[in-house]
Design an enzyme around this catalytic site. Structure first.
Site, PDB file in Angstrom:
ATOM      1  N   LYS A 172      48.095  -7.376 -40.206  1.00  0.00           N
ATOM      2  CA  LYS A 172      48.658  -6.460 -41.223  1.00  0.00           C
ATOM      3  C   LYS A 172      48.236  -6.919 -42.621  1.00  0.00           C
ATOM      4  CE  LYS A 172      50.894  -4.878 -37.620  1.00  0.00           C
ATOM      5  NZ  LYS A 172      50.966  -3.709 -36.879  1.00  0.00           N
TER       6      LYS A 172
HETATM    7  C1  LIG Z   1      52.094  -3.932 -35.518  1.00  0.00           C
HETATM    8  C2  LIG Z   1      53.023  -2.818 -35.268  1.00  0.00           C
HETATM    9  C3  LIG Z   1      54.271  -3.001 -34.644  1.00  0.00           C
HETATM   10  C4  LIG Z   1      54.690  -4.268 -33.974  1.00  0.00           C
HETATM   11  O1  LIG Z   1      54.673  -5.406 -34.742  1.00  0.00           O
HETATM   12  P1  LIG Z   1      54.574  -6.845 -34.054  1.00  0.00           P
HETATM   13  O2  LIG Z   1      54.793  -7.766 -35.209  1.00  0.00           O
HETATM   14  O3  LIG Z   1      53.200  -6.972 -33.462  1.00  0.00           O
HETATM   15  O4  LIG Z   1      55.631  -6.947 -33.015  1.00  0.00           O
HETATM   16  C5  LIG Z   1      55.141  -1.904 -34.560  1.00  0.00           C
HETATM   17  N1  LIG Z   1      54.789  -0.700 -35.019  1.00  0.00           N
HETATM   18  C6  LIG Z   1      53.587  -0.473 -35.596  1.00  0.00           C
HETATM   19  C7  LIG Z   1      53.273   0.884 -36.111  1.00  0.00           C
HETATM   20  C8  LIG Z   1      52.652  -1.525 -35.720  1.00  0.00           C
HETATM   21  O5  LIG Z   1      51.456  -1.275 -36.270  1.00  0.00           O
END
Ligand SMILES: *Cc1c(COP(=O)(O)O)cnc(C)c1O
Length: 365
Positions: A185
């Site tokens: 992210k």
């Molecule tokens: C990355 C992501 C998640 C989950 O996050 P994690 O930290 O990997 O558990 C949930 N929703 C969306 C839209 C994502 O891109």
């Protein structure tokens, strides 16, 4: 030329000393659970999101689960979300015992407010809009609809830290919002991390208990709960990244418009809006002969990705929900055409120009 889809070691090397110092200070403190790094992260993250409260949790998926729990959503309830998201948007709903209901999306991959209303039933408890690619959903329309039907709203803002819609930050436009700070992210830890934001004290208190065994204070447990705290070392690393975040987002926006100038006549590109600041966690094009294009770019040294090739409603895990192929026509059509081009902040103009020129070469041939 090689163009990587991500460059996490490169990002680390840009901030190596700062990160090592932060990790060293935390290790020397002997406080490895919660403590100052997590509190500092929560203050800074709340400020970024324009809310009173942020609570650090173990990852984005847990953020969603704890948010649903905090709103008392469970068996017998339905929550409407998008099927073109990462699986957590739906698994979190199923894991609290509720039923994920999918609505179709618009041209920009976000839930289409016009289609949302048809998915509402007497069992609907909440809407979970996903700000996919770092572009906020039309929260004015979604919140108006939720208000009309007495529904809660939970933003899945996992891809949207720092995004704005009508001047309001992602994470500030709902009852409770959930973020992932996964390495991929835009605001990222060196491992798993997540956060929940809210304007409401009682929901923040509830999340803080839900992530920490239901503890009221050291020896008293109010209710059964989870161990899902944000790790202190990850918080310390995250705290080194806030100052750079706006520059990271600006560079991604720059890369996105540079792509647009060069390839918008060949493939469908994401379009900017006057009333929003999109962060381009992903730069998703829609392309004819997508799989061939992906392979061609790979042969030219360019790595790309697909977010996501199989929509959630067509996953084996969704079988019991009973969605047939064709039930979400736009989501399904997009899944065959979407391709995420490299857009990260360490790319130079020459990289973007190279990707654009190879994409042109593919369609010329
Ligand atoms: C990355 C992501 C998640 C989950 O996050 P994690 O930290 O990997 O558990 C949930 N929703 C969306 C839209 C994502 O891109």
């Amino acid at each position: 030329m090689k163009v990587s889809y991500v460059d996490l070691p490169g990002q680390y090397l840009q901030q190596r000393q700062e990160i090592l110092d932060a990790v060293d200070a935390t290790l020397r403190s002997g406080r490895y659970i919660l403590g100052e790094p997590v509190s500092e992260f929560e203050r800074r993250f709340a400020a970024l999101c324009g809310v009173q409260h942020a609570v650090g949790v173990a990852n984005g998926t847990d953020a969603l689960i704890l948010a649903l729990k905090a709103l008392d959503i469970g068996p017998g309830d339905e929550v409407i979300t998008a099927a073109n998201s990462w699986v957590s948007s739906a698994s979190s709903i199923a894991l609290v015992g509720a039923v994920p209901v999918f609505a179709d999306v618009g041209d920009d991959y976000n839930l289409d407010p016009a289609k949302l209303e048809a998915a509402i039933t007497p069992r609907t408890k909440a809407i979970m809009p996903v700000h996919l690619t770092g572009r906020c959903c039309d929260m004015t329309a979604i919140n108006a609809l939720a208000k009309r039907h007495g529904l809660a709203v939970i933003e899945d803002a996992a891809q949207a830290a720092g995004a704005l819609f009508e001047g309001k930050p992602a994470g500030s436009m709902s009852d409770i919002a959930c973020f992932s700070l996964h390495p991929l992210k835009n605001l990222n830890a060196a491992g798993d991390a997540g956060a929940v934001t809210t304007h409401h004290q009682h929901l923040a208190d509830r999340i803080a208990q839900l992530r920490n065994h239901g503890l009221m204070e050291r020896n008293h447990v109010a209710f059964w709960a989870y161990n899902s705290r944000l790790d202190s070392l990850q918080a310390a690393i995250l705290n080194t990244k806030f100052e750079k975040l706006q520059a990271v987002i600006e560079r991604r926006r720059h890369n996105a418009s540079r792509y647009r100038e060069q390839i918008a006549d060949l493939v469908q590109c994401p379009q900017p809006r006057d009333n929003a600041r999109d962060t381009y966690h992903l730069f998703v094009i829609q392309a004819e002969r997508r799989d061939e294009l992906k392979q061609f770019l790979k042969e030219q040294g360019i790595s790309t990705a697909i977010h996501y090739p199989v929509p959630i409603h067509l996953q084996p895990s969704s079988e019991a929900l009973g969605y047939a192929r064709g039930s979400l026509p736009i989501t399904e059509a997009q899944a065959r055409r979407i391709l995420s081009l490299p857009v990260h902040h360490l790319l130079e103009d020459e990289h973007i120009d190279y990707v654009a020129s190879q994409l042109r070469a593919f369609y010329r041939s």
